[in-house]
Design a protein around this motif. Sequence first.
Motif, PDB file in Angstrom:
ATOM      1  N   ARG A   4      45.711  -4.666   0.525  1.00 20.96           N
ATOM      2  CA  ARG A   4      46.243  -3.936   1.212  1.00 20.96           C
ATOM      3  C   ARG A   4      45.718  -3.637   2.596  1.00 20.96           C
ATOM      4  O   ARG A   4      44.905  -4.192   2.798  1.00 20.96           O
ATOM      5  CB  ARG A   4      46.594  -3.259   0.501  1.00 20.96           C
ATOM      6  N   ARG A   5      46.999  -3.722   3.450  1.00 25.11           N
ATOM      7  CA  ARG A   5      46.453  -3.157   4.903  1.00 25.11           C
ATOM      8  C   ARG A   5      46.170  -1.701   4.541  1.00 25.11           C
ATOM      9  O   ARG A   5      47.326  -0.922   4.004  1.00 25.11           O
ATOM     10  CB  ARG A   5      47.615  -3.667   5.844  1.00 25.11           C
ATOM     11  N   ASP A  25      41.957  -0.984  -3.106  1.00 19.01           N
ATOM     12  CA  ASP A  25      41.805  -2.234  -1.337  1.00 19.01           C
ATOM     13  C   ASP A  25      42.505  -3.100  -2.199  1.00 19.01           C
ATOM     14  O   ASP A  25      43.904  -3.933  -1.400  1.00 19.01           O
ATOM     15  CB  ASP A  25      40.585  -3.044  -1.684  1.00 19.01           C
ATOM     16  N   ARG A  26      43.318  -3.005  -3.359  1.00 13.16           N
ATOM     17  CA  ARG A  26      44.200  -4.325  -3.406  1.00 13.16           C
ATOM     18  C   ARG A  26      45.590  -3.704  -3.899  1.00 13.16           C
ATOM     19  O   ARG A  26      45.738  -2.878  -4.340  1.00 13.16           O
ATOM     20  CB  ARG A  26      44.046  -5.196  -4.654  1.00 13.16           C
ATOM     21  N   ILE A  27      47.092  -4.677  -3.641  1.00  9.82           N
ATOM     22  CA  ILE A  27      48.994  -4.710  -4.007  1.00  9.82           C
ATOM     23  C   ILE A  27      48.924  -5.102  -4.699  1.00  9.82           C
ATOM     24  O   ILE A  27      48.526  -5.540  -4.588  1.00  9.82           O
ATOM     25  CB  ILE A  27      48.818  -3.217  -2.740  1.00  9.82           C
ATOM     26  N   GLY A  28      49.691  -4.597  -5.694  1.00  9.67           N
ATOM     27  CA  GLY A  28      51.273  -5.927  -6.319  1.00  9.67           C
ATOM     28  C   GLY A  28      52.254  -6.135  -5.505  1.00  9.67           C
ATOM     29  O   GLY A  28      53.180  -4.915  -5.186  1.00  9.67           O
ATOM     30  N   VAL A  29      52.911  -6.797  -4.859  1.00 14.17           N
ATOM     31  CA  VAL A  29      53.677  -7.011  -3.851  1.00 14.17           C
ATOM     32  C   VAL A  29      54.849  -7.782  -4.977  1.00 14.17           C
ATOM     33  O   VAL A  29      54.102  -8.683  -6.133  1.00 14.17           O
ATOM     34  CB  VAL A  29      53.448  -8.179  -3.194  1.00 14.17           C
ATOM     35  N   ARG A  30      55.829  -7.327  -4.333  1.00 13.47           N
ATOM     36  CA  ARG A  30      57.147  -7.753  -5.700  1.00 13.47           C
ATOM     37  C   ARG A  30      58.459  -8.255  -4.303  1.00 13.47           C
ATOM     38  O   ARG A  30      58.406  -7.378  -3.765  1.00 13.47           O
ATOM     39  CB  ARG A  30      57.207  -6.676  -6.925  1.00 13.47           C
ATOM     40  N   ILE A  31      58.641  -9.975  -4.920  1.00 16.79           N
ATOM     41  CA  ILE A  31      60.028  -9.530  -4.461  1.00 16.79           C
ATOM     42  C   ILE A  31      60.885 -10.036  -5.374  1.00 16.79           C
ATOM     43  O   ILE A  31      60.677 -11.349  -5.631  1.00 16.79           O
ATOM     44  CB  ILE A  31      59.612 -10.972  -3.183  1.00 16.79           C
ATOM     45  N   GLY A  40      74.449  -3.861 -13.616  1.00 13.64           N
ATOM     46  CA  GLY A  40      74.549  -4.823 -15.117  1.00 13.64           C
ATOM     47  C   GLY A  40      72.883  -4.313 -16.377  1.00 13.64           C
ATOM     48  O   GLY A  40      72.453  -3.606 -15.820  1.00 13.64           O
ATOM     49  N   THR A  41      73.705  -5.109 -16.603  1.00 15.94           N
ATOM     50  CA  THR A  41      72.451  -5.636 -17.767  1.00 15.94           C
ATOM     51  C   THR A  41      71.492  -6.629 -17.308  1.00 15.94           C
ATOM     52  O   THR A  41      71.711  -7.499 -16.819  1.00 15.94           O
ATOM     53  CB  THR A  41      72.290  -6.002 -19.112  1.00 15.94           C
ATOM     54  N   THR A  42      70.279  -6.079 -16.906  1.00 19.92           N
ATOM     55  CA  THR A  42      68.969  -6.681 -16.405  1.00 19.92           C
ATOM     56  C   THR A  42      68.075  -7.396 -17.941  1.00 19.92           C
ATOM     57  O   THR A  42      68.309  -7.204 -19.392  1.00 19.92           O
ATOM     58  CB  THR A  42      68.198  -6.571 -15.956  1.00 19.92           C
ATOM     59  N   PRO A  43      67.678  -9.195 -17.513  1.00 23.45           N
ATOM     60  CA  PRO A  43      66.867  -9.160 -18.999  1.00 23.45           C
ATOM     61  C   PRO A  43      65.894  -8.895 -19.792  1.00 23.45           C
ATOM     62  O   PRO A  43      65.723  -9.039 -20.957  1.00 23.45           O
ATOM     63  CB  PRO A  43      66.625 -10.637 -18.441  1.00 23.45           C
ATOM     64  N   GLY A  44      65.399  -7.948 -19.207  1.00 17.41           N
ATOM     65  CA  GLY A  44      64.281  -7.184 -20.100  1.00 17.41           C
ATOM     66  C   GLY A  44      62.879  -7.692 -20.165  1.00 17.41           C
ATOM     67  O   GLY A  44      61.837  -7.122 -20.535  1.00 17.41           O
ATOM     68  N   THR A  45      62.517  -9.042 -19.331  1.00 22.06           N
ATOM     69  CA  THR A  45      61.333  -9.156 -19.908  1.00 22.06           C
ATOM     70  C   THR A  45      60.203  -8.709 -18.265  1.00 22.06           C
ATOM     71  O   THR A  45      61.374  -8.864 -17.284  1.00 22.06           O
ATOM     72  CB  THR A  45      61.299 -11.301 -19.381  1.00 22.06           C
ATOM     73  N   GLU A  46      59.371  -8.634 -18.607  1.00 25.39           N
ATOM     74  CA  GLU A  46      58.533  -8.018 -17.576  1.00 25.39           C
ATOM     75  C   GLU A  46      57.695  -8.846 -16.183  1.00 25.39           C
ATOM     76  O   GLU A  46      57.840 -10.197 -16.632  1.00 25.39           O
ATOM     77  CB  GLU A  46      57.439  -7.149 -18.037  1.00 25.39           C
ATOM     78  N   SER A  47      57.365  -8.891 -15.300  1.00 26.70           N
ATOM     79  CA  SER A  47      56.395  -9.488 -13.856  1.00 26.70           C
ATOM     80  C   SER A  47      55.921  -9.841 -15.158  1.00 26.70           C
ATOM     81  O   SER A  47      54.965  -8.986 -15.457  1.00 26.70           O
ATOM     82  CB  SER A  47      57.277  -8.841 -12.873  1.00 26.70           C
ATOM     83  N   THR A  48      54.939 -11.253 -14.638  1.00 30.78           N
ATOM     84  CA  THR A  48      53.770 -11.818 -14.390  1.00 30.78           C
ATOM     85  C   THR A  48      52.875 -10.767 -13.680  1.00 30.78           C
ATOM     86  O   THR A  48      53.557 -10.578 -12.598  1.00 30.78           O
ATOM     87  CB  THR A  48      53.589 -13.331 -14.727  1.00 30.78           C
ATOM     88  N   VAL A  49      52.257  -9.742 -13.777  1.00 30.36           N
ATOM     89  CA  VAL A  49      50.567  -9.783 -12.862  1.00 30.36           C
ATOM     90  C   VAL A  49      49.893 -10.608 -12.315  1.00 30.36           C
ATOM     91  O   VAL A  49      48.760 -10.730 -13.910  1.00 30.36           O
ATOM     92  CB  VAL A  49      50.575  -8.534 -13.446  1.00 30.36           C
ATOM     93  N   VAL A  50      49.271 -11.351 -11.023  1.00 28.07           N
ATOM     94  CA  VAL A  50      49.028 -12.140 -11.181  1.00 28.07           C
ATOM     95  C   VAL A  50      47.634 -11.760 -10.104  1.00 28.07           C
ATOM     96  O   VAL A  50      48.883 -11.599  -9.219  1.00 28.07           O
ATOM     97  CB  VAL A  50      49.447 -13.858 -11.118  1.00 28.07           C
ATOM     98  N   ASP A  51      46.498 -12.082 -10.019  1.00 30.77           N
ATOM     99  CA  ASP A  51      45.698 -12.365  -8.270  1.00 30.77           C
ATOM    100  C   ASP A  51      45.481 -13.539  -8.567  1.00 30.77           C
ATOM    101  O   ASP A  51      44.765 -14.142  -9.238  1.00 30.77           O
ATOM    102  CB  ASP A  51      44.648 -11.260  -8.943  1.00 30.77           C
ATOM    103  N   PRO A  52      46.280 -14.024  -7.348  1.00 26.76           N
ATOM    104  CA  PRO A  52      46.212 -15.728  -7.356  1.00 26.76           C
ATOM    105  C   PRO A  52      44.579 -15.824  -6.366  1.00 26.76           C
ATOM    106  O   PRO A  52      44.889 -16.809  -6.961  1.00 26.76           O
ATOM    107  CB  PRO A  52      47.278 -15.793  -6.361  1.00 26.76           C
TER     108      PRO A  52
END
Length: 199
Positions: free
Chosen positions: A91-92, A104-110, A161-173
């Motif tokens: 992160r900045r 120092d690091r952050i999760g980015v979600r789009i 409405g209803t969302t799929p429910g599967t959590e995002s994968t969290v990855v440090d590429p």
Amino acid sequence: MSDDVQRAAAAIRRGEAVVYPTETVYGMGADATNADAVERVFDIKGRDRDNPLSAGFPDVDAALELVEVDDREEAFMRRFLPGPVTVVVERRDSLPDALVAGKDRIGVRIPDHELALALFRASGTPVTATSANRSGTGSITHPSQLSDEIREAVAVVLDGGTTPGTESTVVDPGRGVVHRRGAMADDIEAWLDEHDDDA
């Protein structure tokens, strides 16, 4: 839904929290650059302050204004975002310590969800991307599942409405590490293996 999106965006700009849908589960959003708003999200969720929050952006270019990435990390982001992936990068300083527990690091979600992206665009600021549930309870896939506590604490609930429910994968590429397997985990691991020489 545009009026609802504008109301939610205005609430975020005022430092309030809102609930919004994504392509995984419902999220809780507040101004990720406002330390007081971030603290409010921790309070509403009952979340440990040592457990960092992610930040949501409308597109990769917007995220790159507030994070530092190398070529491999940017290539990963452009391959998998928007999508059900939380990408951990450096992160900045313009993002407050409260958001990331001083790390120092952050999760980015789009999110690959037009309502969420419309909210992020209308807000004009990074938005916290954390599930809209009390810590220790199940994720929310429909607004009807929101606890009374959270419903009363947020300014607006955007109903997608209803969302799929599967959590995002969290990855440090950059480090080639998958912190949490979720949606698209196999594709992500294949990409990391394929680009192992880039690290």
